[in-house]
Enzyme design. Sequence first.
Site, PDB file in Angstrom:
ATOM      1  N   CYS A  39       0.771  -1.230   0.000  1.00 10.04           N
ATOM      2  CA  CYS A  39       0.000   0.000   0.000  1.00 10.04           C
ATOM      3  C   CYS A  39       0.815   1.301   0.000  1.00 10.04           C
ATOM      4  CB  CYS A  39      -0.949  -0.002   1.183  1.00 10.04           C
ATOM      5  SG  CYS A  39      -0.179  -0.600   2.708  1.00 10.04           S
ATOM      6  N   HIS A 102      -1.459   7.532   4.204  1.00  9.65           N
ATOM      7  CA  HIS A 102      -0.471   6.454   4.216  1.00  9.65           C
ATOM      8  C   HIS A 102       0.928   6.875   3.786  1.00  9.65           C
ATOM      9  CE1 HIS A 102      -0.218   2.468   5.479  1.00  9.65           C
ATOM     10  NE2 HIS A 102      -1.181   1.925   4.810  1.00  9.65           N
TER      11      HIS A 102
END
Lengths: 483, 483
Positions: A39, A102
């Site tokens: 990710c 993120h």
Amino acid sequence: MGWGDLGAFGEPSKETPNLDQMAAEGMLFLDFYTASPLCSPSRAALLTGRLPVRNGFYTTNGHARNAYTPQDIVGGIPDSELLLPELLKKAGYTNKIIGKWHLGHRPQFHPLQHGFHEWFGSPNCHFGPYDNRERPNIPLYRDWEMVGRYYEDFKIDLKTGEANLTQLYLQEALDFISKQQSSQQPFFLYWAIDATHAPVYASKQFLGTSQRGLYGDAVREIDDSVGKILKHLQQLGISENTFVFFTSDNGAALISAPTQGGSNGPFLCGKQTTFEGGMREPAIAWWPGHIPAGAVSHQLGSVMDLFSTSLSLAGLQPPSDRQIDGIDLLPVILQGKLIDRPIFYYRGNELMAVRAGLYKAHYWTWSNSWEEHSKGIDFCPGQSVAGVTTHTQEEHTHLPLLFHLGRDPGEKYPLSFASEEYQRAVEHISGLVQQHKATLVPGQPQLNVCDQAVMNWSPPGCEKLGKCLKAPESDPKKCSWPH
Amino acid sequence: MGWGDLGAFGEPSKETPNLDQMAAEGMLFLDFYTASPLCSPSRAALLTGRLPVRNGFYTTNGHARNAYTPQDIVGGIPDSELLLPELLKKAGYTNKIIGKWHLGHRPQFHPLQHGFHEWFGSPNCHFGPYDNRERPNIPLYRDWEMVGRYYEDFKIDLKTGEANLTQLYLQEALDFISKQQSSQQPFFLYWAIDATHAPVYASKQFLGTSQRGLYGDAVREIDDSVGKILKHLQQLGISENTFVFFTSDNGAALISAPTQGGSNGPFLCGKQTTFEGGMREPAIAWWPGHIPAGAVSHQLGSVMDLFSTSLSLAGLQPPSDRQIDGIDLLPVILQGKLIDRPIFYYRGNELMAVRAGLYKAHYWTWSNSWEEHSKGIDFCPGQSVAGVTTHTQEEHTHLPLLFHLGRDPGEKYPLSFASEEYQRAVEHISGLVQQHKATLVPGQPQLNVCDQAVMNWSPPGCEKLGKCLKAPESDPKKCSWPH
């Protein structure tokens, strides 16, 4: 989400009518890749147009290890990186991120420090619930400040799988689009929702509606949301003036299957690996009036191309002071051209494989270690290809394993080293590798150091909510990346 | 051909525009099955509407062994079986089979003895070339008589993969349709072409045109041919009066992959097995003006339903003096109904598995023997699910292995025996099994005896061609069925 999770990509339950319709009205990319099988690096690559090994989203704590940004990570996106929203801002765009950022959660990494005007979402994955003593629950931000935490203020019922987060994220998107349309402002919306990541959830209205169980419920909710966003654009009369791209940040996490993980269709293995299942993604471009309906492309594409393509759409040039790995896909999307370019499959600091045309050469193979595998951590459940899905890091730099992805999309039949076809293809690919490595300047690795003290104890805004927690003393350590 | 071989079913090269268009204009069946994981029994079931264990297309030479009709087979379709064309004939239909018959090649089994008016094709697979001493080359018939042999008169170049057979079969189909249309006669055309069976071939114009190699070339030629047949129906103005169904007789032969075998998408194993990859098939119904365009059905369907559905279309009742396993799919196709019915997965004389709804219970598991496997014969290349893809015949009749095909289409995660879900589903399925077995009267097995003397030495018409060969003395033996 994996390549095989949409009806248009052959998921047998065929439960994504809106995404399938998006493809029928737009362009389906069958050979589209992430820049990493995990990710954070994949998202950093999308927003910088650069490989994680350049933008710092990798680790040198171990060889070929996947790393990301858990909440004890010290690093994040360096200031020296130019993010897509920073550039679009100069062209008058209003930029919003909805969902998971993120790219680091410490103040200097905040998305509003890196070109976004607005944010609704969280800096990390929605893991938890935590006890707020050993580990704080993940905060959700509205713009500069937190507005609550997962499990506390934004409920996720792990027993029933119920959470209304995708609905919140959908409403944010619709509202933002309406606002931009009424103020006649160009916008960049990065709708980076948490679903279908484990722990998987869906809203009540979608629970139990899929043949595929909870994971399918989550997919259906995403499908429904995308349909509503596209319809909203149409109803506002701006669909012919708005470019939309749908894709995912890594292959389906087979380790979480079957209830919490999806499908990579006919491809080998999943998330965390540099086999096709780890990095080939569902991808659809939509722009009514510009993209011929029902178009299909075999262009080798990458999430990094969204950086370059978006700049091109905004009439901007990519930065010239650094290497950009993304390419402008507009000639592909609008004129059906095919651009010759390779795909580099990185895992951490190592170039594991390269695709050029239909050939893919593996310079290193590894699924995960025997030690991890013996604990039941399996990135390739039910799949085992001798000498390919290896549980030790196998070097093939002198004689790469070569697959023809047209005849063998599942990477099961390495070509004979002695064949002329092998010689020709490997010679070509090895040239690309040499060229790539000769110019590669790795960025400062951002994912090496972890520290309990940097976790989300007291995000900005916590005082107003009475949600500040006491951080432990700083104790920086090398992060442990087992895969 | 396997479930995963068409673009509409997620084949990554997406090279079947005509079949995809057929699906877009008609109904896509996602849960459609053969009656056997092998060719002959599957075709016998299609034409009789009955399971192979009833119509005799199985063997008792061994337990759970796949058998078919090589040219030394003594048996064939029994006279006592009522074939679809026999019944349609009574309603005034003209019936033609183009391609592979595969229900026995001795005179009493000839398709024109079983309801067909015309035939152009062969009784067996196009294996060869043979030396005409140990084994004759397979003949092609026009109606009652042979018109030549494969490799001799109907060339297949195994080196280049070139053969124009699909073009011959296409032209036959177009001509037959034209003739029927001009004579205003209703017709049944069973277009049972040999491609994509190994040895794989394609016409010159298709060679090298696919990303997928020779196998893909063959798929593309089939796709093109189907497109031409549908277009022909439209141009003749009879498309709204002609029901068309596309499907396959078993899953892709992974043993022949990658150059000679196709794809079963996300499913487990392939041809010869009773896992989903062996028996779930691509299936498309097309009938403009009657089927809503773009329809998708999760009806559990079977090739045997084509028997019952065709009778229904012709206004006929299925025979009442015998058990018919097929059901009439018209309510599904025309009204979108879902009919509750199980799927029985037979391998030879054994009921290996049963599907009801989304649950599939395996009563026996077996891929193939260790002995065969050690010779490189692998029905599940790159796949291995412990306790499932077994190399010994494993009995699970007391505690069937249960899979939920919605959450786990790849049959990788057996449900816990202790779970309530398991108890409930197995109780239901076991009831269906009891009911099925209580009424089952197995037919006389037709695939037990082989004899070199019955091979295609001197088919009718061989004299005219000077192609009669001398048969060896009769020496009937038990056929050997290793799988």
